[in-house]
Design a protein around this motif. Structure first.
Motif, PDB file in Angstrom:
ATOM      1  N   GLU A  78       0.872  -1.173   0.000  1.00 46.24           N
ATOM      2  CA  GLU A  78       0.000   0.000   0.000  1.00 46.24           C
ATOM      3  C   GLU A  78       0.906   1.219   0.000  1.00 46.24           C
ATOM      4  N   TYR A  79       0.572   2.182  -0.827  1.00 43.30           N
ATOM      5  CA  TYR A  79       1.410   3.371  -0.983  1.00 43.30           C
ATOM      6  C   TYR A  79       1.014   4.486  -0.013  1.00 43.30           C
ATOM      7  N   ASN A  80       1.970   5.360   0.290  1.00 43.76           N
ATOM      8  CA  ASN A  80       1.688   6.595   1.029  1.00 43.76           C
ATOM      9  C   ASN A  80       0.909   7.569   0.153  1.00 43.76           C
ATOM     10  N   GLU A  81       1.170   7.517  -1.147  1.00 43.37           N
ATOM     11  CA  GLU A  81       0.598   8.479  -2.076  1.00 43.37           C
ATOM     12  C   GLU A  81      -0.755   7.988  -2.607  1.00 43.37           C
ATOM     13  N   SER A  82      -1.509   8.932  -3.158  1.00 44.45           N
ATOM     14  CA  SER A  82      -2.759   8.613  -3.851  1.00 44.45           C
ATOM     15  C   SER A  82      -2.805   9.452  -5.128  1.00 44.45           C
ATOM     16  N   LEU A  83      -3.659   9.033  -6.050  1.00 43.16           N
ATOM     17  CA  LEU A  83      -3.833   9.768  -7.300  1.00 43.16           C
ATOM     18  C   LEU A  83      -5.026  10.694  -7.190  1.00 43.16           C
ATOM     19  N   VAL A  84      -4.914  11.859  -7.829  1.00 38.68           N
ATOM     20  CA  VAL A  84      -6.004  12.836  -7.821  1.00 38.68           C
ATOM     21  C   VAL A  84      -6.343  13.235  -9.251  1.00 38.68           C
ATOM     22  N   GLY A  85      -7.544  13.711  -9.465  1.00 36.05           N
ATOM     23  CA  GLY A  85      -7.914  14.282 -10.756  1.00 36.05           C
ATOM     24  C   GLY A  85      -8.394  13.313 -11.811  1.00 36.05           C
ATOM     25  N   GLY A  86      -8.499  12.020 -11.508  1.00 29.58           N
ATOM     26  CA  GLY A  86      -9.041  11.079 -12.476  1.00 29.58           C
ATOM     27  C   GLY A  86      -8.145  10.756 -13.651  1.00 29.58           C
ATOM     28  N   THR A  87      -6.895  11.119 -13.592  1.00 31.63           N
ATOM     29  CA  THR A  87      -5.969  10.821 -14.680  1.00 31.63           C
ATOM     30  C   THR A  87      -5.429   9.406 -14.507  1.00 31.63           C
ATOM     31  N   ARG A  88      -5.372   8.655 -15.602  1.00 31.51           N
ATOM     32  CA  ARG A  88      -4.789   7.311 -15.571  1.00 31.51           C
ATOM     33  C   ARG A  88      -3.271   7.436 -15.693  1.00 31.51           C
ATOM     34  N   VAL A  89      -2.581   6.679 -14.870  1.00 27.88           N
ATOM     35  CA  VAL A  89      -1.117   6.676 -14.917  1.00 27.88           C
ATOM     36  C   VAL A  89      -0.621   5.242 -15.043  1.00 27.88           C
ATOM     37  N   THR A  90       0.594   5.113 -15.538  1.00 27.58           N
ATOM     38  CA  THR A  90       1.257   3.818 -15.562  1.00 27.58           C
ATOM     39  C   THR A  90       2.251   3.776 -14.411  1.00 27.58           C
ATOM     40  N   VAL A  91       2.158   2.717 -13.618  1.00 26.94           N
ATOM     41  CA  VAL A  91       3.040   2.515 -12.467  1.00 26.94           C
ATOM     42  C   VAL A  91       3.835   1.240 -12.717  1.00 26.94           C
ATOM     43  N   GLN A  92       5.146   1.353 -12.572  1.00 21.54           N
ATOM     44  CA  GLN A  92       6.005   0.185 -12.769  1.00 21.54           C
ATOM     45  C   GLN A  92       6.996   0.078 -11.609  1.00 21.54           C
ATOM     46  N   PRO A  93       7.596  -1.105 -11.416  1.00 19.60           N
ATOM     47  CA  PRO A  93       8.592  -1.245 -10.353  1.00 19.60           C
ATOM     48  C   PRO A  93       9.852  -0.435 -10.674  1.00 19.60           C
ATOM     49  N   ARG A  94      10.505   0.073  -9.637  1.00 14.46           N
ATOM     50  CA  ARG A  94      11.784   0.763  -9.824  1.00 14.46           C
ATOM     51  C   ARG A  94      12.878  -0.247 -10.156  1.00 14.46           C
ATOM     52  N   GLU A  95      13.886   0.208 -10.882  1.00 14.07           N
ATOM     53  CA  GLU A  95      15.012  -0.672 -11.220  1.00 14.07           C
ATOM     54  C   GLU A  95      15.682  -1.223  -9.967  1.00 14.07           C
ATOM     55  N   ALA A  96      15.795  -0.400  -8.925  1.00 10.79           N
ATOM     56  CA  ALA A  96      16.433  -0.843  -7.684  1.00 10.79           C
ATOM     57  C   ALA A  96      15.703  -2.041  -7.080  1.00 10.79           C
ATOM     58  N   VAL A  97      14.411  -2.104  -7.272  1.00 12.20           N
ATOM     59  CA  VAL A  97      13.608  -3.227  -6.783  1.00 12.20           C
ATOM     60  C   VAL A  97      13.859  -4.458  -7.655  1.00 12.20           C
ATOM     61  N   LEU A  98      13.798  -4.268  -8.970  1.00 12.98           N
ATOM     62  CA  LEU A  98      13.999  -5.374  -9.902  1.00 12.98           C
ATOM     63  C   LEU A  98      15.371  -6.016  -9.730  1.00 12.98           C
ATOM     64  N   GLU A  99      16.393  -5.198  -9.497  1.00 11.50           N
ATOM     65  CA  GLU A  99      17.757  -5.701  -9.368  1.00 11.50           C
ATOM     66  C   GLU A  99      17.978  -6.497  -8.085  1.00 11.50           C
ATOM     67  N   ARG A 100      16.993  -6.514  -7.220  1.00  4.19           N
ATOM     68  CA  ARG A 100      17.086  -7.283  -5.986  1.00  4.19           C
ATOM     69  C   ARG A 100      16.161  -8.491  -5.995  1.00  4.19           C
TER      70      ARG A 100
END
Length: 144
Positions: A78-100
């Protein structure tokens, strides 16, 4: 300033979260799936899985932040952040996460759900507010 700061509420530290390409999202909670949910064709038997917060602990007694010590497996973040304004966004894992050896699906959303995080190998230690994901693009939500 990132083009995404107007789309995201609850940013913890804007200069750090916008230093690369996109806007990084930070982890607020990690959950363990305790019992299975249900998904059916029509939605009449849709049922939530039961989840519980994963334990976290301080590495040193005088630390300000705690850590999650995750074994290999799948969790919900669960994230600290939330989305506002009804805009669709693409969320992907950070490279630092993938490399681990850790990943989550790339999603296109107009609100941030809990996201499955898959931890491989020897596990992973995650500090509170760690940057795990990045918003990489956006588009207005269109009504069908």
């Amino acid at each position: 300033m990132s083009e995404f700061t107007e789309l995201v509420d609850g940013i913890i530290h804007e200069p750090t979260q916008t230093a690369g390409h996109g806007l990084d999202l930070t982890v607020a909670n990690i959950y363990v799936v305790e019992t299975p949910g249900r998904v059916d064709f029509g939605g009449g038997e849709l049922e939530d899985a039961s989840v519980s917060p994963h334990e976290r602990e301080k590495r040193n007694p005088d630390d300000d932040y705690e850590w999650w010590n995750l074994d290999a497996g799948t969790y919900l973040i669960e994230y600290n952040e939330s989305l506002v304004g009804g805009t669709r966004v693409t969320v992907q894992p950070r490279e630092a996460v993938l490399e681990r050896g850790v990943s989550h699906p790339t999603i296109r959303v107009s609100s941030l759900p809990r996201v499955p995080l898959t931890v491989g190998g020897a596990g992973l230690k995650i500090k509170e507010n760690a940057r795990l994901s990045t918003v990489v693009d956006s588009a207005p939500t269109q009504n069908a």
